[in-house]
Write a protein that holds these residues in place. Structure first.
Motif, PDB file in Angstrom:
ATOM      1  N   TYR A  28     113.811   3.914  57.497  1.00 55.25           N
ATOM      2  CA  TYR A  28     113.117   2.818  56.815  1.00 55.25           C
ATOM      3  C   TYR A  28     111.762   2.488  57.453  1.00 55.25           C
ATOM      4  CZ  TYR A  28     117.735   2.260  54.763  1.00 55.25           C
ATOM      5  OH  TYR A  28     118.928   2.489  54.110  1.00 55.25           O
ATOM      6  N   GLN A  29     111.396   3.210  58.485  1.00 51.90           N
ATOM      7  CA  GLN A  29     110.122   2.970  59.144  1.00 51.90           C
ATOM      8  C   GLN A  29     108.959   3.326  58.208  1.00 51.90           C
ATOM      9  OE1 GLN A  29     109.375   1.537  61.908  1.00 51.90           O
ATOM     10  NE2 GLN A  29     107.222   2.049  62.114  1.00 51.90           N
ATOM     11  N   ALA A  32     102.562   6.183  56.278  1.00 46.99           N
ATOM     12  CA  ALA A  32     101.614   6.449  55.184  1.00 46.99           C
ATOM     13  C   ALA A  32     101.906   5.576  53.968  1.00 46.99           C
ATOM     14  CB  ALA A  32     101.630   7.925  54.813  1.00 46.99           C
ATOM     15  N   GLY A  33     102.196   4.304  54.221  1.00 48.85           N
ATOM     16  CA  GLY A  33     102.322   3.344  53.141  1.00 48.85           C
ATOM     17  C   GLY A  33     103.678   3.218  52.485  1.00 48.85           C
ATOM     18  N   ALA A  34     104.680   3.922  52.982  1.00 53.28           N
ATOM     19  CA  ALA A  34     106.017   3.846  52.381  1.00 53.28           C
ATOM     20  C   ALA A  34     107.062   4.188  53.434  1.00 53.28           C
ATOM     21  CB  ALA A  34     106.131   4.797  51.194  1.00 53.28           C
ATOM     22  N   PRO A  35     108.303   3.729  53.265  1.00 54.62           N
ATOM     23  CA  PRO A  35     109.352   4.108  54.211  1.00 54.62           C
ATOM     24  C   PRO A  35     109.562   5.626  54.233  1.00 54.62           C
ATOM     25  CG  PRO A  35     110.064   2.282  52.820  1.00 54.62           C
ATOM     26  CD  PRO A  35     108.789   2.793  52.240  1.00 54.62           C
ATOM     27  N   VAL A  36     109.960   6.132  55.382  1.00 50.68           N
ATOM     28  CA  VAL A  36     110.245   7.561  55.523  1.00 50.68           C
ATOM     29  C   VAL A  36     111.163   8.036  54.396  1.00 50.68           C
ATOM     30  CG1 VAL A  36     111.466   9.253  56.954  1.00 50.68           C
ATOM     31  CG2 VAL A  36     109.857   7.644  58.010  1.00 50.68           C
ATOM     32  N   LEU A  37     112.214   7.281  54.126  1.00 47.35           N
ATOM     33  CA  LEU A  37     113.185   7.684  53.118  1.00 47.35           C
ATOM     34  C   LEU A  37     112.568   7.779  51.728  1.00 47.35           C
ATOM     35  CD1 LEU A  37     116.067   8.411  52.408  1.00 47.35           C
ATOM     36  CD2 LEU A  37     116.621   5.969  52.339  1.00 47.35           C
ATOM     37  N   ALA A  38     111.598   6.928  51.432  1.00 49.16           N
ATOM     38  CA  ALA A  38     110.932   7.001  50.126  1.00 49.16           C
ATOM     39  C   ALA A  38     110.206   8.330  49.970  1.00 49.16           C
ATOM     40  CB  ALA A  38     109.959   5.838  49.972  1.00 49.16           C
ATOM     41  N   HIS A  39     109.525   8.773  51.023  1.00 42.98           N
ATOM     42  CA  HIS A  39     108.843  10.072  50.971  1.00 42.98           C
ATOM     43  C   HIS A  39     109.861  11.205  50.777  1.00 42.98           C
ATOM     44  CE1 HIS A  39     104.910   8.489  52.041  1.00 42.98           C
ATOM     45  NE2 HIS A  39     105.432   7.860  53.090  1.00 42.98           N
ATOM     46  N   THR A  40     110.991  11.103  51.461  1.00 43.75           N
ATOM     47  CA  THR A  40     112.020  12.137  51.343  1.00 43.75           C
ATOM     48  C   THR A  40     112.549  12.218  49.922  1.00 43.75           C
ATOM     49  OG1 THR A  40     112.650  11.795  53.660  1.00 43.75           O
ATOM     50  CG2 THR A  40     114.238  12.915  52.252  1.00 43.75           C
ATOM     51  N   LEU A  41     112.846  11.080  49.328  1.00 41.66           N
ATOM     52  CA  LEU A  41     113.374  11.072  47.964  1.00 41.66           C
ATOM     53  C   LEU A  41     112.356  11.619  46.963  1.00 41.66           C
ATOM     54  CD1 LEU A  41     115.205   7.624  47.996  1.00 41.66           C
ATOM     55  CD2 LEU A  41     116.278   9.885  47.900  1.00 41.66           C
ATOM     56  N   ARG A  42     111.081  11.356  47.197  1.00 46.28           N
ATOM     57  CA  ARG A  42     110.043  11.823  46.269  1.00 46.28           C
ATOM     58  C   ARG A  42     109.965  13.337  46.201  1.00 46.28           C
ATOM     59  NH1 ARG A  42     105.493   7.578  48.441  1.00 46.28           N
ATOM     60  NH2 ARG A  42     106.307   5.709  47.370  1.00 46.28           N
ATOM     61  N   ASP A  68     117.907  -2.240  50.287  1.00 43.72           N
ATOM     62  CA  ASP A  68     117.443  -2.969  49.107  1.00 43.72           C
ATOM     63  C   ASP A  68     116.022  -3.494  49.279  1.00 43.72           C
ATOM     64  OD1 ASP A  68     119.855  -2.465  47.900  1.00 43.72           O
ATOM     65  OD2 ASP A  68     120.747  -4.385  48.458  1.00 43.72           O
ATOM     66  N   GLY A  69     115.698  -3.947  50.491  1.00 47.84           N
ATOM     67  CA  GLY A  69     114.353  -4.451  50.723  1.00 47.84           C
ATOM     68  C   GLY A  69     113.321  -3.358  50.846  1.00 47.84           C
ATOM     69  N   ALA A  70     113.710  -2.239  51.476  1.00 49.30           N
ATOM     70  CA  ALA A  70     112.765  -1.148  51.710  1.00 49.30           C
ATOM     71  C   ALA A  70     112.521  -0.311  50.454  1.00 49.30           C
ATOM     72  CB  ALA A  70     113.269  -0.258  52.838  1.00 49.30           C
ATOM     73  N   LEU A  71     113.578  -0.097  49.668  1.00 52.93           N
ATOM     74  CA  LEU A  71     113.475   0.731  48.461  1.00 52.93           C
ATOM     75  C   LEU A  71     114.133   0.008  47.288  1.00 52.93           C
ATOM     76  CD1 LEU A  71     113.826   2.891  51.023  1.00 52.93           C
ATOM     77  CD2 LEU A  71     113.744   4.519  49.145  1.00 52.93           C
ATOM     78  N   PRO A  72     113.484  -0.999  46.737  1.00 47.18           N
ATOM     79  CA  PRO A  72     114.098  -1.763  45.645  1.00 47.18           C
ATOM     80  C   PRO A  72     114.353  -0.931  44.392  1.00 47.18           C
ATOM     81  CG  PRO A  72     111.792  -2.374  45.944  1.00 47.18           C
ATOM     82  CD  PRO A  72     112.168  -1.532  47.109  1.00 47.18           C
TER      83      PRO A  72
END
Length: 251
Positions: A28-29, A32-42, A68-72
């Motif tokens: 969740y860190q 580049a403007g988004a949590p690590v996990l968000a980049h992974t999912l993309r 929920d807070g990091a990736l709504p």
């Protein structure tokens, strides 16, 4: 057994990443403007849009209070399973069990990928899928494949005082990466065989569990950029690479 079975992605994300030194679990860190996990999912979004992937499954800890807070909008990218275990192997085993309960077929392919490998690129996933299917088509027992890199550096073996005890030949040595691709039921059986009633000793990745059954998964050349964010310096490198990619793409 069909080689073109549905392909699913399973991402264990129940750990805390103590070595990362981040104020939150490392997945969740912000980087580049988004949590690590968000980049992974993309990474997997275009492959799902093209029909190459059936579903992405995300395994988090039952008590996870960050998601929920990091990736709504996480439900748009993955099906969340709140069944993470005390170790990565436990999270994968629990995730596989949940997938089967949800109706995923035994012969489905599962690509297990580290949540903290956010620099993976879709072309690498496509190459992995092709290798896994080829292994099944040629009749490999327990077919599978994993991204990996031939060891680029000189490898040293240390003694108890961290002095060099030997130089190890690197000619046939590879660094394992993820995703790692196996059949759902076969990977589940391999993990069940390794379970000692408490954890999964000796299981450092999915391939190691399968190897204990006699599998010889195919090594697929990955990328040095597909690093697992583990230490504080890794996050700065990921930030620079993600920003460079955004600039190259005109974003």
């Amino acid at each position: 057994m069909p080689t073109d079975s549905p392909i699913h992605v399973l991402i264990p994300a129940a750990g805390v990443g103590q070595r990362a030194g981040t104020p939150c679990p490392k997945q969740y860190q912000p980087v580049a403007g988004a949590p690590v996990l968000a980049h992974t999912l993309r990474v997997f979004a275009p492959l799902r849009a093209q029909g190459q992937l059936a579903q992405v499954w995300l395994v988090v800890a039952p008590q996870d209070g960050w998601l929920d807070g990091a990736l709504p909008d996480v439900d748009a990218h993955a099906r969340v399973l709140r069944c993470g275990g005390a170790s990565r192997a436990a999270s994968v085993a629990n995730g596989l069990a949940a997938m089967r309960q949800a109706g995923v077929a035994d012969h489905a392919w599962v690509l297990v990928h580290d949540a903290a490998r956010c620099l993976l690129q879709p072309a690498q996933v496509t190459a992995l899928i092709a290798a896994g299917r080829a292994a099944a088509a040629r009749g490999d027992a327990w077919p599978g494949a994993l991204l990996a890199l031939p060891l680029p550096d000189t490898l040293k073996q240390a003694d108890a005082q961290d002095r060099v005890a030997a130089t190890v030949a690197r000619v046939d040595k590879w660094l394992a990466q993820t995703p790692q691709m196996f059949r759902l039921a076969e990977l589940q059986a391999a993990l069940a065989r390794a379970f000692d009633g408490d954890d999964y000793p000796g299981v450092t990745d999915e391939a190691s569990a399968m190897e204990a059954l006699g599998a010889r998964p195919q090594l697929v050349v990955g990328s040095a950029q597909n690093l697992k964010l583990t230490y504080p310096d890794d996050f700065a490198l990921a930030e620079a690479l993600l920003q460079a990619r955004a600039l190259a793409a005109g974003g």
